[in-house]
Scaffold this motif. Structure first.
Motif, PDB file in Angstrom:
ATOM      1  N   TYR A  90       0.840  -1.192   0.000  1.00  0.00           N
ATOM      2  CA  TYR A  90       0.000   0.000   0.000  1.00  0.00           C
ATOM      3  C   TYR A  90       0.875   1.242   0.000  1.00  0.00           C
ATOM      4  CZ  TYR A  90       0.616   1.636   4.837  1.00  0.00           C
ATOM      5  OH  TYR A  90       1.128   2.157   5.988  1.00  0.00           O
ATOM      6  N   GLY A  91       0.246   2.341  -0.396  1.00  0.00           N
ATOM      7  CA  GLY A  91       0.881   3.649  -0.332  1.00  0.00           C
ATOM      8  C   GLY A  91      -0.116   4.644   0.220  1.00  0.00           C
ATOM      9  N   LEU A  92       0.384   5.672   0.881  1.00  0.00           N
ATOM     10  CA  LEU A  92      -0.457   6.677   1.512  1.00  0.00           C
ATOM     11  C   LEU A  92       0.020   8.074   1.158  1.00  0.00           C
ATOM     12  CD1 LEU A  92      -2.585   7.653   3.645  1.00  0.00           C
ATOM     13  CD2 LEU A  92      -0.771   7.358   5.366  1.00  0.00           C
ATOM     14  N   VAL A  93      -0.918   8.924   0.737  1.00  0.00           N
ATOM     15  CA  VAL A  93      -0.639  10.348   0.574  1.00  0.00           C
ATOM     16  C   VAL A  93      -1.625  11.130   1.432  1.00  0.00           C
ATOM     17  CG1 VAL A  93       0.370  10.146  -1.727  1.00  0.00           C
ATOM     18  CG2 VAL A  93      -2.056  10.595  -1.503  1.00  0.00           C
ATOM     19  N   VAL A  94      -1.119  12.196   2.030  1.00  0.00           N
ATOM     20  CA  VAL A  94      -1.917  13.031   2.923  1.00  0.00           C
ATOM     21  C   VAL A  94      -1.822  14.473   2.453  1.00  0.00           C
ATOM     22  CG1 VAL A  94      -2.166  13.898   5.282  1.00  0.00           C
ATOM     23  CG2 VAL A  94      -1.525  11.495   4.890  1.00  0.00           C
ATOM     24  N   TRP A 116      -0.780  -4.991   5.682  1.00  0.00           N
ATOM     25  CA  TRP A 116      -0.328  -4.332   4.459  1.00  0.00           C
ATOM     26  C   TRP A 116       1.090  -3.816   4.660  1.00  0.00           C
ATOM     27  CZ3 TRP A 116      -5.106  -0.750   3.176  1.00  0.00           C
ATOM     28  CH2 TRP A 116      -6.235  -1.558   2.954  1.00  0.00           C
ATOM     29  N   ARG A 117       1.855  -3.798   3.571  1.00  0.00           N
ATOM     30  CA  ARG A 117       3.245  -3.348   3.617  1.00  0.00           C
ATOM     31  C   ARG A 117       3.408  -2.054   2.830  1.00  0.00           C
ATOM     32  NH1 ARG A 117       6.480  -7.320   0.769  1.00  0.00           N
ATOM     33  NH2 ARG A 117       4.628  -7.450  -0.509  1.00  0.00           N
ATOM     34  N   PRO A 118       4.006  -1.026   3.425  1.00  0.00           N
ATOM     35  CA  PRO A 118       4.202   0.222   2.678  1.00  0.00           C
ATOM     36  C   PRO A 118       5.237   0.047   1.573  1.00  0.00           C
ATOM     37  CG  PRO A 118       5.296   0.351   4.807  1.00  0.00           C
ATOM     38  CD  PRO A 118       4.537  -0.959   4.781  1.00  0.00           C
ATOM     39  N   VAL A 119       4.937   0.602   0.392  1.00  0.00           N
ATOM     40  CA  VAL A 119       5.896   0.530  -0.717  1.00  0.00           C
ATOM     41  C   VAL A 119       6.914   1.663  -0.641  1.00  0.00           C
ATOM     42  CG1 VAL A 119       4.399  -0.716  -2.299  1.00  0.00           C
ATOM     43  CG2 VAL A 119       4.377   1.766  -2.322  1.00  0.00           C
ATOM     44  N   LEU A 120       6.505   2.795  -0.142  1.00  0.00           N
ATOM     45  CA  LEU A 120       7.361   3.964   0.051  1.00  0.00           C
ATOM     46  C   LEU A 120       6.887   4.679   1.312  1.00  0.00           C
ATOM     47  CD1 LEU A 120       7.407   5.434  -3.591  1.00  0.00           C
ATOM     48  CD2 LEU A 120       9.293   4.256  -2.453  1.00  0.00           C
ATOM     49  N   ALA A 121       7.703   5.579   1.812  1.00  0.00           N
ATOM     50  CA  ALA A 121       7.272   6.405   2.937  1.00  0.00           C
ATOM     51  C   ALA A 121       6.060   7.229   2.519  1.00  0.00           C
ATOM     52  CB  ALA A 121       8.411   7.324   3.373  1.00  0.00           C
ATOM     53  N   GLY A 141       2.424   5.679  -6.960  1.00  0.00           N
ATOM     54  CA  GLY A 141       1.501   4.860  -7.741  1.00  0.00           C
ATOM     55  C   GLY A 141       2.224   3.970  -8.725  1.00  0.00           C
ATOM     56  N   GLY A 142       3.208   4.532  -9.411  1.00  0.00           N
ATOM     57  CA  GLY A 142       3.981   3.752 -10.372  1.00  0.00           C
ATOM     58  C   GLY A 142       4.806   2.661  -9.703  1.00  0.00           C
TER      59      GLY A 142
END
Length: 153
Positions: A90-94, A116-121, A141-142
């Protein structure tokens, strides 16, 4: 074909612009074998989460927390998806009104609890929304989509 689910909420358009960037990155034509599904947080449900192989989340920071709509999303999917989506990326943007750490701190334990595992910070877009923020969201996303396409995740 792998599936990426983009879940987002926005009232003012900032988090929606970040969700657009996440979607653009995950939908890059150079990444093969990945389908991208976009849902507003209030519309996304258990079936969407179970059908996806990875997740991209975009939320505004509201009162130092994730948006109520994103919290509602997690409230509805957490237990039905528990132990059924482990190890998915997963990825998160705030879109932050202050420093964004409260929203990240609210989402992270829920994603971690789901396995879930983060793909990036996490990307925290505070202050004026800039091209750098949008580029970081596109990269996230990419990265997630490319990792699914390559079988890394």
């Amino acid at each position: 074909m792998a599936c990426v689910l983009v879940v987002w909420h926005s009232m003012t358009g900032g988090a929606e612009a970040l969700a657009d960037a996440l979607t653009d990155g995950a939908s890059d034509v150079s990444i093969e074998g990945v389908n991208v599904v976009r849902r507003r947080a209030l519309d996304a449900g258990v079936d969407d989460v179970l059908a996806a192989d990875g997740y991209l989340l975009a939320t505004p920071e509201n009162f130092g927390y994730m948006s109520g709509a994103m919290k509602d999303f997690f409230d509805r999917v957490y237990y039905p998806c528990l132990d059924r989506t482990r190890s998915r990326p997963y990825g998160l943007v705030v879109r932050a009104g202050s420093d964004g750490t409260g929203a990240v701190s609210a989402v992270t334990p829920l994603a971690t609890g789901l396995g879930w595992r983060p793909v990036l910070a996490p990307v925290i877009a505070s202050g004026d929304l800039t091209e750098e923020h949008l580029a970081a969201a596109r990269e996230m996303g990419g990265t997630l989509a490319a990792g699914l396409s390559a079988g890394i995740y």
